[in-house]
Motif scaffolding. Structure first.
Motif, PDB file in Angstrom:
ATOM      1  N   GLY A 152       0.749  -0.817   0.411  1.00 32.53           N
ATOM      2  CA  GLY A 152      -0.074  -0.491   0.551  1.00 32.53           C
ATOM      3  C   GLY A 152       0.891   1.233   0.006  1.00 32.53           C
ATOM      4  O   GLY A 152       0.780   2.327  -1.099  1.00 32.53           O
ATOM      5  N   ALA A 153       1.849   1.260   0.582  1.00 32.41           N
ATOM      6  CA  ALA A 153       2.978   2.422   0.531  1.00 32.41           C
ATOM      7  C   ALA A 153       4.120   2.545  -0.210  1.00 32.41           C
ATOM      8  O   ALA A 153       3.289   3.835  -0.665  1.00 32.41           O
ATOM      9  CB  ALA A 153       4.022   2.694   1.740  1.00 32.41           C
ATOM     10  N   GLU A 154       3.991   1.158  -1.302  1.00 29.92           N
ATOM     11  CA  GLU A 154       4.482   1.525  -2.453  1.00 29.92           C
ATOM     12  C   GLU A 154       3.797   1.926  -4.054  1.00 29.92           C
ATOM     13  O   GLU A 154       4.086   3.410  -4.320  1.00 29.92           O
ATOM     14  CB  GLU A 154       5.130   0.194  -2.551  1.00 29.92           C
ATOM     15  CG  GLU A 154       6.699   0.122  -3.781  1.00 29.92           C
ATOM     16  CD  GLU A 154       6.810  -1.373  -4.210  1.00 29.92           C
ATOM     17  OE1 GLU A 154       7.149  -1.718  -3.337  1.00 29.92           O
ATOM     18  OE2 GLU A 154       6.723  -1.299  -5.587  1.00 29.92           O
ATOM     19  N   THR A 155       2.515   1.807  -3.186  1.00 23.96           N
ATOM     20  CA  THR A 155       1.432   2.010  -4.612  1.00 23.96           C
ATOM     21  C   THR A 155       0.969   3.677  -3.944  1.00 23.96           C
ATOM     22  O   THR A 155      -0.064   4.050  -4.831  1.00 23.96           O
ATOM     23  CB  THR A 155       0.364   1.367  -4.845  1.00 23.96           C
ATOM     24  OG1 THR A 155      -0.322   1.161  -3.779  1.00 23.96           O
ATOM     25  CG2 THR A 155       0.802   0.285  -5.688  1.00 23.96           C
ATOM     26  N   GLY A 156       0.898   3.196  -3.183  1.00 27.25           N
ATOM     27  CA  GLY A 156       0.394   4.988  -2.436  1.00 27.25           C
ATOM     28  C   GLY A 156      -1.301   5.217  -2.510  1.00 27.25           C
ATOM     29  O   GLY A 156      -2.533   5.153  -2.213  1.00 27.25           O
ATOM     30  N   GLN A 157      -2.004   3.346  -2.386  1.00 28.77           N
ATOM     31  CA  GLN A 157      -3.267   3.061  -2.139  1.00 28.77           C
ATOM     32  C   GLN A 157      -2.990   2.566  -1.028  1.00 28.77           C
ATOM     33  O   GLN A 157      -3.356   1.147  -1.096  1.00 28.77           O
ATOM     34  CB  GLN A 157      -3.337   2.368  -3.059  1.00 28.77           C
ATOM     35  CG  GLN A 157      -4.229   2.730  -4.426  1.00 28.77           C
ATOM     36  CD  GLN A 157      -4.239   2.458  -6.081  1.00 28.77           C
ATOM     37  OE1 GLN A 157      -3.210   2.037  -6.330  1.00 28.77           O
ATOM     38  NE2 GLN A 157      -5.304   1.443  -5.592  1.00 28.77           N
ATOM     39  N   VAL A 158      -3.213   3.175   0.438  1.00 34.85           N
ATOM     40  CA  VAL A 158      -3.782   2.306   1.486  1.00 34.85           C
ATOM     41  C   VAL A 158      -5.038   2.666   1.750  1.00 34.85           C
ATOM     42  O   VAL A 158      -5.491   2.909   1.764  1.00 34.85           O
ATOM     43  CB  VAL A 158      -2.972   3.575   2.646  1.00 34.85           C
ATOM     44  CG1 VAL A 158      -3.143   2.621   3.799  1.00 34.85           C
ATOM     45  CG2 VAL A 158      -2.236   4.099   2.349  1.00 34.85           C
ATOM     46  N   GLU A 159      -5.675   0.878   2.476  1.00 32.60           N
ATOM     47  CA  GLU A 159      -6.589   0.760   2.851  1.00 32.60           C
ATOM     48  C   GLU A 159      -6.716   0.044   3.569  1.00 32.60           C
ATOM     49  O   GLU A 159      -8.303  -0.096   4.578  1.00 32.60           O
ATOM     50  CB  GLU A 159      -7.669  -0.769   1.627  1.00 32.60           C
ATOM     51  CG  GLU A 159      -6.579  -0.759   0.253  1.00 32.60           C
ATOM     52  CD  GLU A 159      -7.612  -0.603  -0.776  1.00 32.60           C
ATOM     53  OE1 GLU A 159      -8.562  -0.659  -0.170  1.00 32.60           O
ATOM     54  OE2 GLU A 159      -7.529  -0.314  -1.778  1.00 32.60           O
ATOM     55  N   ILE A 160      -5.706   0.185   4.786  1.00 33.94           N
ATOM     56  CA  ILE A 160      -5.814  -0.524   5.863  1.00 33.94           C
ATOM     57  C   ILE A 160      -5.847   0.982   7.572  1.00 33.94           C
ATOM     58  O   ILE A 160      -5.503   1.972   6.687  1.00 33.94           O
ATOM     59  CB  ILE A 160      -5.141  -1.474   6.374  1.00 33.94           C
ATOM     60  CG1 ILE A 160      -5.318  -2.326   5.740  1.00 33.94           C
ATOM     61  CG2 ILE A 160      -5.299  -1.765   8.270  1.00 33.94           C
ATOM     62  CD1 ILE A 160      -4.484  -3.083   5.852  1.00 33.94           C
TER      63      ILE A 160
END
Lengths: 295, 480, 463
Positions: B124-132
């Motif tokens: 999530g950090a690598e793609t900038g899409q955090v879901e948690i």
């Protein structure tokens, strides 16, 4: 195995021939009995452990922890543990998700793999072995090392956390098996049949559909079983790639090996059931339709 | 053939219908508004909304099972759904109870193992899409996530206004830095001993259960072995057991007075010889497969065990009259023990930071901490928790925990700090040292020299300073 | 691959096979291409092995040398470059932000100066999101300074003007984002390298005049991970156990599978029931199989119960312990043969369907006994299926570890797949885990190539 021999010789019977005949009958009967004995032994070998786990799943926790262990019907029958398992949060949605994913994987992987399997079986082309090895490499590389890159791929493609995307992933995992099994099955169907069909005016596609496909049905059934079971039991990708829409293994296996023994048995047993049901329905197609092969 | 086609097509259509109804419900929730949080130093990332499913709300009502998914109903207030992932409370019984506690405020959680959780956060950090939104995990999970977690220092400040969070644990949450708090302390536990009452008959004369030494324990286990025809003491040396904590927090400090600095001292050599010749022969050989000691205890395979309080609680809850709890034994250098700390963190860029903070607020209130203590046997990290009426099982454990922490020769050992990503390696070093000598029979001095060299390299390469029970150091912790 | 015979139909390159395999290839590339490349590279590439040292404290300046990671360096100078907040989107920048504040210190005097942003909690922002007011954060660490220093310059080395207590109110009028660079001097093989590097790569020690290179920014191909894997305490045991299990399990499975397939082929009554029973184990995951066989072999499990019930033993035997590795191997063997034979059997049964009955009957009429029929007719005609089954089963056998963990805890008996898992999840050593994974891949490929060549069947060799 055959009674042809019998019927041909009973007409003219000299004593020596009759003696030989009796010996052959005995051997046949012995052979037949042997087949049954072996079949039953192997069946026991498969069924007894399952009976153990079913006993543990359907009895009280005290009995599970006791020693020496008995089996049903010598121990009390109780559905407590199973009911507890089924009522646990997320089990029912997990089952639905798992079934959906498995079915979509099944269809998708067969559709994509069939052409490749056919190509592998009928053509010798450059890169054939390389292709086979390449798709096997997908299956041979432990997926645990790929977990972060795979999650990144799915996140970037914006298909994270959806059972459709999990079905896509499972298809990718199932493709190697399906391609190889289908190719071996297509390979054992002689090309002459297709040629014959084409001589009679079928296009190659129609020849495939009406001649090859029915004969390949056992192989398609076999790969269908593998794919369904693979998808149903697959836990790793399911854990990494879904957050809220979890499949049953992702739900259960998180805690299965740290849960209490009774729960482990209930969970383990329950995980087996849908696969068993699916195999039950598909098993007929493993048999070819006798008498339709003409060589 | 045709039947096969129609069967599969029908199944497929049914499956897709089910799936469509199913996913409509959960994906509604993330569309809840997320206000930009004022106290956060970085702007949260935009939530990614799956496009199609929102056109199917009418189907939602007819799908009862979908409502029971792990999706949280909106919490009171406008904070929306909070995605809470926890590595604790994953066993079914614990999960049920914890869900009940969370459900009072409309929250829910998803259980996960540590490894996949870290992977998901890193991805999530690598793609900038955090879901948690909220991560609940043990202290040891956070060091690899140092670049990924939000600074909780302001949250701690706000929470401290109306409750007192343990200072020592807040400091542990700094992970060696001065200014960045990576998690809010959530709850604590420790490791104690448990024994079946039948084993008490064989206790040697004059030995006090609450202030035993390791030698006395070995004597006791030997008597059990001789008198009952089989080894009856057990240790959680399985793959998922916490055996490395036993070595780091109990054995090494009790015998050498330190963890890292005295790793290869003569005391350690003597201890390993005792472990190989005195202790291990009295330990049940199947200990190498034990993860949770409550199972063998309840099954009667083992009568005396060492384990985490949460991995013994089922034994105390199921048969409170059959088991007793007592503090871990002491060695020549003291009674080493290690507290286990769990914390709550928020990843940077979480979709619902306000909701996350509200959830953390709820979980750190004294009333909630008291419920977690009573129902789940994890001890509070805030003061003011009512411990007057505890259920029997928890009360048994609480007495032992207190006796252990307050014993005159108590020697608290802290969790390794400052090792960053390489925290797992120190566990492997201790395990290797023990296994090679005790299980494989190698020479203790050689093994300790080799593993000590590995430990030294690890300290040098990470630059981690010493932590309790070792004396504070300037620079990387030395291994004598 | 033979190329003695011409392509099947037309002259020139036949595009048909390539078109047919294209969907599969594209699909797999899409999902596995990038991850596999990354995974394989992890095993041989050390990202950050060396640090490029620049001649000036600026990203665009030329390199004056490189130094390996871990080198001790002297820190000669420090420079803080102001960064435009608009450029902050670049990854890989570790920056410090400083606020210019006005506040009242303990004695009521108004002070103004710079202080790090980590010491201030922003309470108010203007319309553009810039901070305007806040409070001084309290200090949690018991070893850190309880008072917050205010500096003359946005530089931790400049003069301290004032000290503020926690929770003092401040007004923020300016901010500056800086990237800190260090000028370092280090030595490699006698050669001295000097230059500037961003602070994120340097770990300062002690008083700040010395440090070491914590990580680099240049990747280097290396065999260090492979060497670490081979020197790992568990490598050889894992390799030998894996090899042993494969050699023991696969022949047994094939024999059993062929027997099962022959039984089915013999078409006794209840044939489809037998087929169903034989394929039940397909549906059982390796974790469930592990639980099951653990329950049989554990000390209070079924085996002991049966033996004790029959009076053969007086007290339960411990099978699964560190001192009885052979029992654990036996248990794993049983579990795997039980669980995975169905895979081979299903493939073989499907392949057997194509063997025509007439040929077998003819052979029987001519006096061939069962063994001869198997050896000369059935096995050769089964070659395609056997080849596939062998390849698949070996690849899957190399990956199984749930059964091993369930029966042995993962330490007493370990296999290569378990080691991959251990390196990845327990030790967080991604590189060594990738090395193990690549090794497993290599073994799988070698055995697959072996099977492809050794079990060639007629269609392949004569096209």
């Amino acid at each position: 195995m055959t009674t042809a021999l019998e019927s041909k010789t009973t007409a003219q019977a000299s004593p020596e021939v009759l003696a030989i005949h009796r010996r052959m009958l005995r051997r046949q009967r012995l052979g037949r009995a042997l087949v049954y004995v072996v079949a039953i032994l192997i069946s026991l070998w498969v069924l007894v452990p399952i009976w153990f786990i079913a006993s543990m799943a359907f009895t009280t926790p005290q009995v599970v922890r006791s020693y020496p262990k008995g089996v049903l019907p010598f121990i009390p029958f109780s559905t407590d543990t199973m009911a507890f398992f089924l009522r646990s949060a997320g089990i029912i949605p997990g089952i639905i998700n798992s079934v959906v994913v498995a079915l979509i994987t099944l269809v998708l992987s067969t559709l994509i793999a069939a052409p490749a399997g056919y190509a592998l079986s009928r053509y010798v082309f450059r890169g054939r072995d390389a292709f086979r090895l390449a798709i096997l490499a997908v299956r041979a590389f432990p997926i645990v090392v790929l977990s972060i890159p795979l999650a990144v791929v799915f996140l970037r493609l914006r298909i994270y956390d959806s059972i459709y995307s999990l079905a896509l992933m499972h298809t990718a995992l199932a493709l190697p098996t399906t391609v190889l099994v289908l190719s071996s099955v297509f390979a054992s169907i002689p090309y002459e049949l297709e040629e014959a069909a084409q001589v009679f005016g079928c296009s190659p596609v129609r020849a495939f559909r009406h001649v090859v496909l029915p004969l390949a049905l056992p192989g398609i059934a076999a790969s269908a079983i593998f794919t369904f079971v693979l998808s149903w039991n697959e836990v790793f990708a399911a854990t990494i790639l879904t957050l809220r829409n979890r499949t049953l293994p992702a739900q259960v296996l998180v805690n299965l090996n740290i849960s209490s023994e009774p729960y482990q048995f209930a969970g383990g047993f329950f995980l087996m059931i849908p696969a068993l049901i699916f195999i039950f329905f598909i098993r007929r197609y493993l048999f070819n339709m006798w008498g339709q092969i003409t060589k | 053939m045709k039947r096969l086609y129609t069967l599969l097509t029908a199944l497929l259509v049914a499956a897709m219908l089910l799936a469509a109804c199913q996913t409509a419900a959960p994906t509604e929730a993330p569309a809840a508004p997320t206000e930009p949080a004022a106290e956060v130093t970085e702007p949260p990332a935009e939530p990614t909304e799956p496009p199609v499913e929102e056109t199917e709300p009418p189907v939602e009502e007819t799908e009862p099972p979908a409502a029971e998914t792990e999706e949280a109903e909106p919490a009171p207030g406008d904070t929306g759904a909070v995605t809470f992932f926890s590595t604790q409370f994953n066993t079914v019984e614990e999960a049920e109870r914890f869900r009940a506690i969370l459900g009072e405020m409309g929250y829910d959680f998803t259980g996960t193992e540590e490894g996949p959780l870290v992977d998901m956060l890193l991805a999530g950090a690598e793609t900038g899409q955090v879901e948690i939104d909220v991560v609940g995990a043990l202290h040891g999970t956070f060091p690899p996530l140092q670049d990924v977690m939000m600074n909780m220092i302001d949250v701690a400040d706000d929470l401290s206004a109306d409750r007192e969070i343990s200072q020592a644990f807040l400091e542990t949450g700094l992970l060696g830095t001065d200014d960045v708090l990576y998690y809010i302390p959530w709850m604590q536990a420790t490791y104690i001993m448990a024994a079946h009452v039948d084993a008490l008959e064989y206790l040697p004369e004059g030995v006090d259960l609450n202030s035993m030494t390791w030698e006395e324990l070995t004597e006791w286990c030997q008597i059990l072995l001789d008198e009952t025809g089989g080894p009856k003491c057990g240790l959680p040396h399985g793959g998922m057991g916490l055996f490395h904590r036993f070595l780091q927090g109990y054995l090494w400090p009790s015998f050498t007075g330190g963890m890292v600095s005295r790793f290869r001292s003569q005391d350690a050599v003597d201890m390993l010889i005792w472990a190989r010749d005195g202790l291990w022969p009295t330990i049940h050989p199947q200990s190498t497969t034990y993860d949770f000691m409550q199972e063998p205890l309840l099954a009667g395979e083992v009568w005396v065990a060492f384990d985490h309080t949460a991995r013994l609680i089922e034994a105390f809850n199921t048969e409170p009259d059959s088991f007793v709890a007592f503090p871990a034994p002491a060695g020549p250098a003291g009674r080493g023990f290690m507290p286990v700390l769990a914390g709550l963190g928020i990843p940077q860029g979480a979709p619902n930071v306000d909701g996350a903070i509200a959830l953390i607020d709820y979980l750190t209130q004294p009333e909630t901490q008291g419920r977690i203590l009573r129902e789940l046997a994890f001890f509070p990290v805030v003061s003011g928790v009512d411990t007057s009426e505890l259920p029997e099982g928890v009360a048994i454990e609480a007495a032992a925990v207190e006796a252990q922490a307050n014993s005159p020769d108590a020697l608290p050992a802290l969790l390794p700090i400052g090792l960053g990503e390489r925290g797992g390696e120190i566990n492997q070093i201790f395990l290797n040292a023990f296994d090679r000598v005790v299980l494989n029979g190698e020479d203790p001095e050689t093994v300790l020299q080799e593993e000590g060299a590995n430990l030294e390299t690890l300290m040098q390469e990470t630059g981690a300073p010493c932590w309790a029970p070792d004396p504070a150091s300037d620079g990387p912790c030395p291994v004598e | 691959m033979s190329d003695a015979s011409p392509p099947k139909r037309r002259k020139g390159i036949n595009w048909a096979p390539y078109l047919l395999i294209l969907p599969t290839l594209i699909y797999l590339l899409l999902f596995f291409g990038y991850p596999m490349v990354r995974g394989l590279l992890l095993a041989v590439q050390d990202e950050g092995a060396r640090l490029a040292v620049l001649s000036d404290a600026e990203r665009s300046s030329p390199t004056s040398g490189t130094l390996p990671r871990g080198t001790s360096v002297e820190i000669l100078d420090r420079q803080a470059n102001a960064i435009d907040p608009a450029d902050l989107g670049q990854t890989n920048m570790v920056t410090e932000t400083w606020y210019f504040i006005q506040a009242q210190d303990a004695s009521g005097q108004t002070v103004e100066g710079w202080t790090p942003e980590t010491r201030i909690r922003v309470r108010e922002q203007d319309e553009e999101g810039r901070p305007v007011a806040g409070t001084v954060r309290s200090v949690i660490s018991s070893t850190a300074d309880p008072l917050t220093s205010v500096y003359a310059e946005p530089d931790g080395g400049s003069e301290i003007i004032a000290r503020l207590e926690a929770r003092s109110e401040v007004q923020i009028s300016d901010q500056s984002t800086l990237e800190i660079w260090y000028q370092i001097r280090g030595e490699e093989n006698g050669q001295v390298v000097e230059g500037w590097a961003p602070s994120r790569y340097i770990q300062t020690l002690g008083d700040g005049s010395t440090g070491r290179i914590a990580r680099g920014n240049l990747a280097q191909f290396t065999t260090i991970y492979i060497r670490r894997m081979i020197n790992d305490r568990f490598f050889w045991p894992a390799l030998t156990t894996t090899a042993l299990l494969i050699v023991l399990i696969i022949p047994a499975q094939f024999v059993l599978a062929i027997i099962m397939a022959l039984v089915i082929q013999a078409n006794p009554k209840f044939n489809s029931i037998f087929l169903y029973i034989f394929s039940i184990a397909l549906g059982i995951s390796d974790l469930a199989a592990g639980i099951l066989w653990y329950s049989i072999f554990t000390q209070s499990g079924y085996l002991n119960s049966i033996l004790q019930g029959l009076g053969l033993i007086e007290r339960p035997i411990t099978y699964l312990s560190a001192g009885s590795r052979h029992w654990i191997i036996l248990a794993i063997w049983l579990a795997e043969v039980w669980r995975a034979t169905s895979l081979v059997m299903v493939i073989v049964v499907a392949g057997m369907q194509a063997i025509s009955r007439e040929v077998l009957e003819a052979a029987e009429v001519f006096g061939a006994n069962l063994w001869q029929r198997i050896r000369h007719i059935i096995l050769p005609l089964l070659r395609p299926s056997l080849q596939v089954a062998l390849i698949l089963r070996t690849i899957l056998a190399l990956q199984v570890f749930a059964v091993v963990i369930a029966l042995s805890g993962g330490d007493v008996v370990t296999v290569l797949a378990n080691e991959t898992y251990r390196q990845y999840y327990d030790l967080r050593n991604f590189n060594v885990a990738a090395a193990y994974a690549s090794f497993i891949l290599l073994l799988s490929m070698i055995t697959s190539v072996f099977y492809l060549r050794a079990v060639r069947y007629q269609e392949e060799t004569t096209a």
